[in-house]
Motif scaffolding. Sequence first.
Motif, PDB file in Angstrom:
ATOM      1  N   GLN A 198       0.821  -1.213   0.000  1.00 23.55           N
ATOM      2  CA  GLN A 198       0.000   0.000   0.000  1.00 23.55           C
ATOM      3  C   GLN A 198       0.853   1.261   0.000  1.00 23.55           C
ATOM      4  OE1 GLN A 198      -2.580   0.198   3.428  1.00 23.55           O
ATOM      5  NE2 GLN A 198      -2.455   2.434   3.502  1.00 23.55           N
ATOM      6  N   GLN A 199       1.879   1.274   0.845  1.00 24.50           N
ATOM      7  CA  GLN A 199       2.692   2.488   0.960  1.00 24.50           C
ATOM      8  C   GLN A 199       3.477   2.780  -0.315  1.00 24.50           C
ATOM      9  OE1 GLN A 199       2.960  -0.207   2.868  1.00 24.50           O
ATOM     10  NE2 GLN A 199       5.103  -0.808   3.236  1.00 24.50           N
ATOM     11  N   ASP A 200       3.777   1.759  -1.100  1.00 25.78           N
ATOM     12  CA  ASP A 200       4.475   1.986  -2.363  1.00 25.78           C
ATOM     13  C   ASP A 200       3.555   2.691  -3.371  1.00 25.78           C
ATOM     14  OD1 ASP A 200       6.667   0.569  -1.287  1.00 25.78           O
ATOM     15  OD2 ASP A 200       5.713  -1.315  -1.848  1.00 25.78           O
ATOM     16  N   ILE A 201       2.324   2.222  -3.452  1.00 26.69           N
ATOM     17  CA  ILE A 201       1.356   2.874  -4.331  1.00 26.69           C
ATOM     18  C   ILE A 201       1.075   4.291  -3.852  1.00 26.69           C
ATOM     19  CG2 ILE A 201      -0.990   2.757  -5.250  1.00 26.69           C
ATOM     20  CD1 ILE A 201      -0.847  -0.284  -4.902  1.00 26.69           C
ATOM     21  N   GLN A 202       0.941   4.443  -2.530  1.00 23.39           N
ATOM     22  CA  GLN A 202       0.656   5.762  -1.977  1.00 23.39           C
ATOM     23  C   GLN A 202       1.810   6.724  -2.225  1.00 23.39           C
ATOM     24  OE1 GLN A 202      -2.492   6.374  -0.215  1.00 23.39           O
ATOM     25  NE2 GLN A 202      -1.779   8.363  -0.977  1.00 23.39           N
ATOM     26  N   ALA A 203       3.035   6.234  -2.214  1.00 24.30           N
ATOM     27  CA  ALA A 203       4.184   7.091  -2.484  1.00 24.30           C
ATOM     28  C   ALA A 203       4.129   7.656  -3.898  1.00 24.30           C
ATOM     29  CB  ALA A 203       5.480   6.303  -2.280  1.00 24.30           C
ATOM     30  N   VAL A 204       3.782   6.819  -4.872  1.00 26.25           N
ATOM     31  CA  VAL A 204       3.658   7.290  -6.251  1.00 26.25           C
ATOM     32  C   VAL A 204       2.514   8.290  -6.374  1.00 26.25           C
ATOM     33  CG1 VAL A 204       3.200   6.587  -8.620  1.00 26.25           C
ATOM     34  CG2 VAL A 204       4.675   5.184  -7.169  1.00 26.25           C
ATOM     35  N   VAL A 205       1.402   7.993  -5.735  1.00 28.70           N
ATOM     36  CA  VAL A 205       0.246   8.895  -5.792  1.00 28.70           C
ATOM     37  C   VAL A 205       0.605  10.258  -5.206  1.00 28.70           C
ATOM     38  CG1 VAL A 205      -2.068   9.283  -4.866  1.00 28.70           C
ATOM     39  CG2 VAL A 205      -1.453   7.034  -5.784  1.00 28.70           C
ATOM     40  N   ASN A 206       1.242  10.269  -4.055  1.00 27.77           N
ATOM     41  CA  ASN A 206       1.606  11.536  -3.412  1.00 27.77           C
ATOM     42  C   ASN A 206       2.581  12.333  -4.278  1.00 27.77           C
ATOM     43  OD1 ASN A 206      -0.012  10.837  -1.246  1.00 27.77           O
ATOM     44  ND2 ASN A 206       1.704  10.100   0.014  1.00 27.77           N
ATOM     45  N   ALA A 207       3.522  11.647  -4.906  1.00 27.81           N
ATOM     46  CA  ALA A 207       4.490  12.339  -5.753  1.00 27.81           C
ATOM     47  C   ALA A 207       3.795  12.963  -6.968  1.00 27.81           C
ATOM     48  CB  ALA A 207       5.580  11.366  -6.201  1.00 27.81           C
ATOM     49  N   LEU A 208       2.839  12.248  -7.555  1.00 31.99           N
ATOM     50  CA  LEU A 208       2.134  12.792  -8.716  1.00 31.99           C
ATOM     51  C   LEU A 208       1.265  13.985  -8.330  1.00 31.99           C
ATOM     52  CD1 LEU A 208       1.131   9.468 -10.497  1.00 31.99           C
ATOM     53  CD2 LEU A 208       2.885  11.102 -11.228  1.00 31.99           C
ATOM     54  N   TRP A 209       0.610  13.923  -7.174  1.00 29.33           N
ATOM     55  CA  TRP A 209      -0.153  15.094  -6.719  1.00 29.33           C
ATOM     56  C   TRP A 209       0.777  16.277  -6.490  1.00 29.33           C
ATOM     57  CZ3 TRP A 209      -4.740  14.953  -8.130  1.00 29.33           C
ATOM     58  CH2 TRP A 209      -5.650  13.937  -7.859  1.00 29.33           C
ATOM     59  N   ALA A 210       1.924  15.989  -5.888  1.00 27.37           N
ATOM     60  CA  ALA A 210       2.895  17.068  -5.638  1.00 27.37           C
ATOM     61  C   ALA A 210       3.415  17.651  -6.944  1.00 27.37           C
ATOM     62  CB  ALA A 210       4.058  16.549  -4.799  1.00 27.37           C
ATOM     63  N   GLY A 211       3.425  16.859  -8.009  1.00 29.67           N
ATOM     64  CA  GLY A 211       3.900  17.332  -9.312  1.00 29.67           C
ATOM     65  C   GLY A 211       2.829  18.067 -10.101  1.00 29.67           C
ATOM     66  N   GLY A 212       1.681  18.333  -9.506  1.00 28.78           N
ATOM     67  CA  GLY A 212       0.651  19.112 -10.177  1.00 28.78           C
ATOM     68  C   GLY A 212      -0.351  18.288 -10.956  1.00 28.78           C
ATOM     69  N   ALA A 213      -0.573  17.028 -10.576  1.00 36.38           N
ATOM     70  CA  ALA A 213      -1.551  16.202 -11.283  1.00 36.38           C
ATOM     71  C   ALA A 213      -2.940  16.832 -11.202  1.00 36.38           C
ATOM     72  CB  ALA A 213      -1.572  14.795 -10.695  1.00 36.38           C
ATOM     73  N   GLU A 214      -3.617  16.860 -12.331  1.00 34.56           N
ATOM     74  CA  GLU A 214      -4.973  17.408 -12.384  1.00 34.56           C
ATOM     75  C   GLU A 214      -6.034  16.342 -12.162  1.00 34.56           C
ATOM     76  OE1 GLU A 214      -5.264  19.324 -16.138  1.00 34.56           O
ATOM     77  OE2 GLU A 214      -3.519  20.643 -15.801  1.00 34.56           O
ATOM     78  N   ALA A 215      -5.735  15.122 -12.490  1.00 35.38           N
ATOM     79  CA  ALA A 215      -6.644  13.989 -12.290  1.00 35.38           C
ATOM     80  C   ALA A 215      -5.794  12.729 -12.237  1.00 35.38           C
ATOM     81  CB  ALA A 215      -7.675  13.895 -13.408  1.00 35.38           C
ATOM     82  N   MET A 216      -6.336  11.689 -11.578  1.00 34.60           N
ATOM     83  CA  MET A 216      -5.539  10.484 -11.380  1.00 34.60           C
ATOM     84  C   MET A 216      -6.445   9.256 -11.346  1.00 34.60           C
ATOM     85  SD  MET A 216      -2.780   9.732  -8.330  1.00 34.60           S
ATOM     86  CE  MET A 216      -2.210  11.432  -8.489  1.00 34.60           C
TER      87      MET A 216
END
Length: 281
Positions: free
Chosen positions: A157-175
Motif C-alpha cells: 500500500q505504501q508503495d502505491i501511496q508514495a507514487v500517488v503523493n508524488a504525482l499530486w505534488a507534481g501538479g496532477a490534475e486527475a488520477m
Amino acid sequence: MAIRQVRTFTDVWARGRRTLRRAQKVQRRREVGRSAVGRFLTAGVCVLAGLMIIASALNAKGGDLRPGRNTDLVSLVQSQSRRNTDLARQLTRLRDDVDQRTRSRDQVSGADLGLEQQASLAGLRAVAGPAVSVTLDDAPDDVTADGVDEDLLVVHQQDIQAVVNALWAGGAEAMTIQGQRVISTTGIKCVGNTVVLHGIPYAPPYVISAIGNQAQLRAALTKSPSVTIFKQYVDAYGLTYQERATARSQFPAHEGSLDLRYARTYHGDQSSTPSGLPTPR
C-alpha cells in the motif's frame, strides 16, 4: 274348487281390513296424546319467527343490516381518492418548481460553469489530457534473497501511496489507479497480496496514471524519497517500476461513494537499516 278360492280371497281381504283398522286406532291414540304439546310448540316457533322478522325490519329501517364491510370499503376508496388528488397537486407544484429552477439555471450561466469546474476537480466528471503512468509489480517468483523477508519482495500500500503523493505534488490534475478515478476520499488498503480500492481488490501489476504537465510529473517522481527507496528494491530484488508518457489519456468520472469512512495517521517503522540492505519501505 272355485268356492274355496273365493273364500280364501275373502279371508285375506278381511284380515287386511282388520289390520288397517287396528293401525288407525293406534295412530289416533298417539295423536291424541301428543296433539296439545305439538300444537303448542308449533305455535311458539311461529310466534318467535314472527318476532325476529319484525325486530329485523325495525332495526334495518329500509337499509342493509350488515353494512360494516361495505362502509369500510367505501371509506377506503374515498380516502385513497383524496390522497391521489393531493399527490397530483403536489406533482404539479414540483414540476412547476423544476421548470422555474431550470429557467433560472439557464439565466445564470456563470454559476453553472463554476459548478462544472468544481465537479471536474472533485473527480465527478470524465477528463482527458496528456498523462504519465507508473507501473509497479512484485519481484519474479524465482527471486530469492537470503536474510530478507519475502514480504519485502512485493508491492504494498505504501508503495502505491508514495507514487500517488508524488504525482499530486507534481501538479496532477486527475488520477486513476487500476482505471478507477482517485478523489480526495480515496483510500488504498493492503489486504494480503492484493490492494483494495473503493472496495474492489486488485492484484499486481498496479498502474497509477495522472493527467498534467508530464515534465513536472516525472520530476516529482524523481524527487520523491519514498519512490527512490522503492527503486532501490527494484535494483536489488527485481521489483518492477516503469514510467510511461502518453499524449492523451481518457479518465472516467468517479462512480462510488464520496463519504470518508476511516482515517488514521500512519507511523512508519523507524528502526535502523541492516548493513548492505535498502532503506525500509
